[in-house]
Motif scaffolding. Sequence first.
Motif, PDB file in Angstrom:
ATOM      1  N   LYS A 185     -35.878   3.862  22.165  1.00  0.00           N
ATOM      2  CA  LYS A 185     -36.783   4.906  21.730  1.00  0.00           C
ATOM      3  C   LYS A 185     -36.212   6.381  21.482  1.00  0.00           C
ATOM      4  O   LYS A 185     -36.831   7.399  21.323  1.00  0.00           O
TER       5      LYS A 185
ATOM      6  N   ALA B 289     -34.986   9.381  19.570  1.00  0.00           N
ATOM      7  CA  ALA B 289     -35.327   9.922  18.255  1.00  0.00           C
ATOM      8  C   ALA B 289     -34.222  10.119  17.373  1.00  0.00           C
ATOM      9  O   ALA B 289     -33.234  10.094  17.779  1.00  0.00           O
ATOM     10  N   ASP B 290     -34.434  10.150  16.140  1.00  0.00           N
ATOM     11  CA  ASP B 290     -33.433  10.185  15.039  1.00  0.00           C
ATOM     12  C   ASP B 290     -32.756  11.455  15.051  1.00  0.00           C
ATOM     13  O   ASP B 290     -31.519  11.363  14.915  1.00  0.00           O
TER      14      ASP B 290
END
Length: 155
Positions: free
Chosen positions: A78, A80-81
Amino acid sequence: MRLIDADGENRGVVPLEEAVEAAISTNLDLVEVAPNANPPVVKVMDYGKFKYEQEKAAQAARKQQKHVEVKEIQLRPKTADHHLDFKVRRARGWLKDGKKVKVRMRFRGREITYPEIGREKLRDIAEELSDVSEVEQRPSMDRYSMLMVLTPSEE
Protein backbone atom coordinates in the motif's frame (compact mmCIF):
# COMPACT_ATOMS: atom_id res chain seq x y z
CA MET A 1 66.35 -32.43 2.94
CA ARG A 2 67.18 -29.60 0.56
CA LEU A 3 68.75 -26.82 2.64
CA ILE A 4 68.64 -23.11 1.84
CA ASP A 5 70.89 -21.08 4.14
CA ALA A 6 70.29 -17.65 5.68
CA ASP A 7 71.79 -15.88 2.64
CA GLY A 8 69.30 -17.62 0.32
CA GLU A 9 71.88 -19.95 -1.24
CA ASN A 10 71.00 -23.55 -2.01
CA ARG A 11 73.33 -25.86 -0.04
CA GLY A 12 71.93 -28.99 -1.72
CA VAL A 13 70.48 -32.14 -0.19
CA VAL A 14 71.77 -32.67 3.35
CA PRO A 15 70.75 -34.87 6.30
CA LEU A 16 68.45 -33.39 8.96
CA GLU A 17 71.20 -33.24 11.59
CA GLU A 18 73.39 -31.07 9.35
CA ALA A 19 70.48 -28.72 8.64
CA VAL A 20 69.77 -28.34 12.37
CA GLU A 21 73.47 -27.64 13.05
CA ALA A 22 73.49 -24.94 10.35
CA ALA A 23 70.49 -23.25 12.01
CA ILE A 24 72.01 -23.45 15.51
CA SER A 25 75.36 -22.05 14.33
CA THR A 26 73.67 -18.93 12.91
CA ASN A 27 71.25 -18.51 15.89
CA LEU A 28 68.24 -18.73 13.54
CA ASP A 29 65.33 -21.13 13.10
CA LEU A 30 65.02 -24.07 10.70
CA VAL A 31 61.70 -23.73 8.84
CA GLU A 32 60.18 -26.26 6.46
CA VAL A 33 59.00 -24.14 3.53
CA ALA A 34 57.98 -26.86 1.04
CA PRO A 35 56.96 -30.08 2.83
CA ASN A 36 55.43 -31.66 -0.29
CA ALA A 37 58.55 -31.28 -2.44
CA ASN A 38 60.78 -34.25 -3.05
CA PRO A 39 63.05 -33.92 -1.05
CA PRO A 40 61.38 -31.48 1.42
CA VAL A 41 62.85 -27.96 1.41
CA VAL A 42 63.99 -26.33 4.66
CA LYS A 43 65.30 -22.81 5.12
CA VAL A 44 67.40 -21.18 7.83
CA MET A 45 65.61 -17.95 8.79
CA ASP A 46 64.17 -15.87 11.62
CA TYR A 47 60.71 -17.45 12.04
CA GLY A 48 59.22 -14.44 13.86
CA LYS A 49 60.22 -12.13 11.01
CA PHE A 50 58.86 -14.64 8.49
CA LYS A 51 55.45 -14.76 10.25
CA TYR A 52 55.39 -10.94 10.47
CA GLU A 53 56.02 -10.57 6.74
CA GLN A 54 53.34 -13.16 5.94
CA GLU A 55 50.82 -11.27 8.10
CA LYS A 56 51.72 -7.98 6.39
CA ALA A 57 51.22 -9.56 2.95
CA ALA A 58 47.84 -10.96 4.01
CA GLN A 59 46.80 -7.58 5.40
CA ALA A 60 47.76 -5.85 2.13
CA ALA A 61 45.73 -8.43 0.18
CA ARG A 62 42.68 -7.79 2.39
CA LYS A 63 43.06 -4.05 1.84
CA GLN A 64 43.01 -4.55 -1.94
CA GLN A 65 39.73 -6.50 -1.84
CA LYS A 66 36.70 -4.69 -3.13
CA HIS A 67 34.03 -4.44 -0.44
CA VAL A 68 30.51 -4.13 -1.84
CA GLU A 69 28.08 -2.39 0.47
CA VAL A 70 24.44 -3.52 0.41
CA LYS A 71 21.68 -0.98 1.06
CA GLU A 72 18.02 -1.85 1.59
CA ILE A 73 14.72 -0.17 0.92
CA GLN A 74 11.53 -1.47 2.49
CA LEU A 75 8.09 -1.07 0.99
CA ARG A 76 4.56 -2.29 1.56
CA PRO A 77 1.92 -3.13 -1.05
CA LYS A 78 0.00 0.00 0.00
CA THR A 79 3.03 2.35 -0.27
CA ALA A 80 1.92 5.56 -1.98
CA ASP A 81 3.38 6.46 -5.38
CA HIS A 82 5.13 9.55 -4.00
CA HIS A 83 6.95 7.51 -1.34
CA LEU A 84 7.75 4.83 -3.91
CA ASP A 85 9.32 7.45 -6.22
CA PHE A 86 11.36 8.81 -3.31
CA LYS A 87 12.68 5.34 -2.41
CA VAL A 88 13.50 4.59 -6.07
CA ARG A 89 15.48 7.85 -6.32
CA ARG A 90 17.50 6.84 -3.22
CA ALA A 91 18.12 3.39 -4.72
CA ARG A 92 19.25 4.96 -8.02
CA GLY A 93 21.83 7.06 -6.18
CA TRP A 94 23.17 4.03 -4.30
CA LEU A 95 23.39 2.00 -7.51
CA LYS A 96 25.31 4.82 -9.22
CA ASP A 97 27.72 4.78 -6.25
CA GLY A 98 28.35 1.07 -6.92
CA LYS A 99 26.33 -0.33 -4.02
CA LYS A 100 23.91 -3.25 -4.22
CA VAL A 101 20.31 -2.60 -3.27
CA LYS A 102 17.88 -5.02 -1.59
CA VAL A 103 14.25 -4.17 -2.22
CA ARG A 104 12.02 -5.74 0.43
CA MET A 105 8.23 -5.77 0.11
CA ARG A 106 6.76 -6.42 3.58
CA PHE A 107 3.29 -7.90 3.91
CA ARG A 108 1.12 -7.43 7.00
CA GLY A 109 -2.09 -9.17 7.88
CA ARG A 110 -4.18 -10.22 4.90
CA GLU A 111 -1.83 -8.56 2.41
CA ILE A 112 0.08 -11.86 2.31
CA THR A 113 -2.79 -13.44 0.37
CA TYR A 114 -2.02 -11.15 -2.61
CA PRO A 115 1.69 -11.64 -3.35
CA GLU A 116 1.11 -10.76 -7.02
CA ILE A 117 0.62 -7.10 -6.02
CA GLY A 118 4.06 -7.04 -4.40
CA ARG A 119 5.64 -8.92 -7.30
CA GLU A 120 4.16 -6.40 -9.76
CA LYS A 121 5.50 -3.41 -7.76
CA LEU A 122 8.96 -5.01 -7.57
CA ARG A 123 8.90 -5.64 -11.34
CA ASP A 124 8.00 -1.96 -11.89
CA ILE A 125 10.91 -0.88 -9.69
CA ALA A 126 13.30 -3.17 -11.59
CA GLU A 127 12.11 -1.70 -14.92
CA GLU A 128 12.46 1.86 -13.61
CA LEU A 129 16.04 1.18 -12.47
CA SER A 130 17.00 -0.97 -15.47
CA ASP A 131 19.24 1.78 -16.91
CA VAL A 132 21.58 1.68 -13.87
CA SER A 133 21.06 -1.85 -12.51
CA GLU A 134 20.55 -5.51 -13.23
CA VAL A 135 18.42 -7.93 -11.24
CA GLU A 136 20.76 -10.23 -9.32
CA GLN A 137 18.01 -12.08 -7.45
CA ARG A 138 14.47 -12.26 -8.76
CA PRO A 139 11.62 -11.52 -6.32
CA SER A 140 11.16 -14.42 -3.92
CA MET A 141 9.02 -14.91 -0.83
CA ASP A 142 10.68 -15.09 2.57
CA ARG A 143 8.00 -15.65 5.23
CA TYR A 144 6.11 -12.32 5.36
CA SER A 145 8.24 -10.42 2.87
CA MET A 146 9.29 -10.58 -0.76
CA LEU A 147 12.91 -9.80 -1.57
CA MET A 148 14.67 -8.69 -4.75
CA VAL A 149 18.36 -7.78 -5.09
CA LEU A 150 19.63 -5.25 -7.64
CA THR A 151 23.28 -4.87 -8.55
CA PRO A 152 24.92 -1.97 -10.44
CA SER A 153 25.12 -2.61 -14.18
CA GLU A 154 28.53 -2.98 -15.82
CA GLU A 155 29.15 0.04 -18.06
